[in-house]
Design an enzyme around this catalytic site. Sequence first.
Site, PDB file in Angstrom:
ATOM      1  N   ASP A  42       0.855  -1.184   0.000  1.00 16.01           N
ATOM      2  CA  ASP A  42       0.000   0.000   0.000  1.00 16.01           C
ATOM      3  C   ASP A  42       0.893   1.236   0.000  1.00 16.01           C
ATOM      4  OD1 ASP A  42      -2.953   1.024   0.526  1.00 16.01           O
ATOM      5  OD2 ASP A  42      -1.611   2.251   1.741  1.00 16.01           O
ATOM      6  N   GLU A  44       1.035   5.672   0.178  1.00 20.12           N
ATOM      7  CA  GLU A  44       0.437   6.987   0.389  1.00 20.12           C
ATOM      8  C   GLU A  44       1.153   7.954  -0.541  1.00 20.12           C
ATOM      9  OE1 GLU A  44      -2.236   7.296   2.054  1.00 20.12           O
ATOM     10  OE2 GLU A  44      -2.159   5.274   2.902  1.00 20.12           O
ATOM     11  N   HIS A 183      -5.496   5.187   6.320  1.00 21.11           N
ATOM     12  CA  HIS A 183      -4.796   5.975   5.303  1.00 21.11           C
ATOM     13  C   HIS A 183      -3.314   6.116   5.648  1.00 21.11           C
ATOM     14  CE1 HIS A 183      -8.251   6.965   2.877  1.00 21.11           C
ATOM     15  NE2 HIS A 183      -8.911   7.324   3.950  1.00 21.11           N
ATOM     16  N   ASP A 188      -2.784  -0.026   6.371  1.00 22.39           N
ATOM     17  CA  ASP A 188      -3.674  -0.424   5.280  1.00 22.39           C
ATOM     18  C   ASP A 188      -3.208  -1.728   4.639  1.00 22.39           C
ATOM     19  OD1 ASP A 188      -4.938   1.887   5.902  1.00 22.39           O
ATOM     20  OD2 ASP A 188      -4.758   2.827   3.937  1.00 22.39           O
TER      21      ASP A 188
END
Length: 586
Positions: A42, A44, A183, A188
């Site tokens: 994952d 960001e 987030h 995540d």
Amino acid sequence: MGTRLEGGQRMTTAHHRVPRAVQGTFDELGPPLHEVTFVVVDLETTGNSPPGAGITEIGAVKVRGGQVLGEFHTLVDPGTPIPPFITVLTGITDQMVAGAPGIADVLPRFLEFAGGSVLVAHNAPFDVGFLKHACAQHGYAWPGSPVLDTVQLARKLLTRDEVPNYKLATLARYFRSASVPAHRALADARATVDVLHGLFERVAGFGVQTLDELIEFSAAVSSEQRRKRYLADGLPQAPGVYLFTDERGEVLYVGKSSNLRNRVRQYFTGSENRPRIREMIALAERVVPIVCATPLEAEVRELRLIAEHKPRYNRRSRFPERALWVKLTVEPFPRLSIVRRVATDGATYLGPFPGRRLAEQAIHAVHEAFPLRQCTLRLRPGRPVSPCALAGMGRCNAPCAGQESPQEYARHVAAVREAMTGDIRPLVERLLGRIERLSAAQRYEEAATHRDRLAVFVRAAARMQRVAALSGCRQLVAAAPAFDGGWEIAVVRYGRLAGATRVPPGAAPGPYLDAVLATAETVLPGPGPTPAASVEETECVLRWLEQPGVRLIEVDGTWCSPVHGAGSRWEWLRNAYATPFQPSRD
């Protein structure tokens, strides 16, 4: 012409030989799922897509046979400032990534960690797209590992009766994940691992036991999708908007893309598993392309076309006229009311709100801070009426009964108007004081209620102040660097995109700028804080303007935000729900 053998088998002569069915070996079927190593990743980021956005955090979990083999986590310096709305969403600030390594240093470590494994991500095209771009940018070969998308798999295995949507947070709750999506990359990724294992239990009921079977099951294409592939033929490879229409010409769906042909083709592959979109494809008979000069123009045109045609298969932005506004009325004793339209009466507006509940919460926040009247009577100075119960409770100064003059009442109105459009500090300070007193008295539910009301007001005011600042400029011209080395130029008038063009690499921008200014739409402002465009359109323009590298060419007006406006409270808003109200454990 053969002899039947014992056990019902039949031996044929050489002249009538029948090919025998041979069961494949396990090697031919591919490795069983419990022997496959998956790396669940994952990211960001600072935005929706490269190259305009960069990676700020990578989190990955390596699993095999239901066991965690290792984890990878690091913050990444994207090399550009993190937009405020991303900081609010993720909690990652510029200070946090200031000392972090860049993607050039992180990428080889991640590729070594993930080497030889099947990559898994929730909405894999997003995460894999960023990773592939980083590899290409820094000279690393993309490993070409199989990629599994848990969104795509969930759409095939879970019905809308089971889950309302396929967001990670929703699936994590459904599968009772021990990790809560927040987030943040590692949290995540851990939640996605639990979702993946839950989906494996489901897919086993379809006889899927191996990696090859799982990939084939996940990417299955319906016959209707295959039959309609011709609809993508001849579409341009350019940014723009596409409209799916039926045999009568009715618009079924509107979308946008930076590459029309490639995007429309995806509707006829296994990556498209949304039931409603498959239903739309079955009805579609034509795809109408509208080529746009820039991706920003495509995004804006999409919003306008959705609002105009209201396609039944689009879910968002179809009914902007249904949004609600909180209005500070214009009368001797103004009050707050909820309306659907912005009028030319000089009133002050806050919004838009998607529903009445949120609008009412914003109004409650104001009434907790200022003694504004809550009745709906038409009051006139010199014509007193009997005060209501709120006056007896000390929550209204009873201007209706003549206990407060229009001049005295006007001070409260001015404070409310200022909170909506400028200085929000008095309202915030009063509500925070009330929240602290309730919390100290261990009235935690009431404190949370007031906190939620304040948060709704702060979000709405911050959004409105940002949009109104740009909408107040008669004209703003800006240029953003394009991916190929050229420039994208936008002309914005009163918050509305009036013109857009693209300057090819190496070309002089002057003639292109003159041409787009001469042909830009004439915009006449209307009433309210967004006088010429929808709030969504102006927000699209603002996101584009906030990209790294954007240069202002001309600003006719004042484009700024209030120093003590609602935007200054983003940090409070981000932390408001970090620690729930609870009794002390001392």
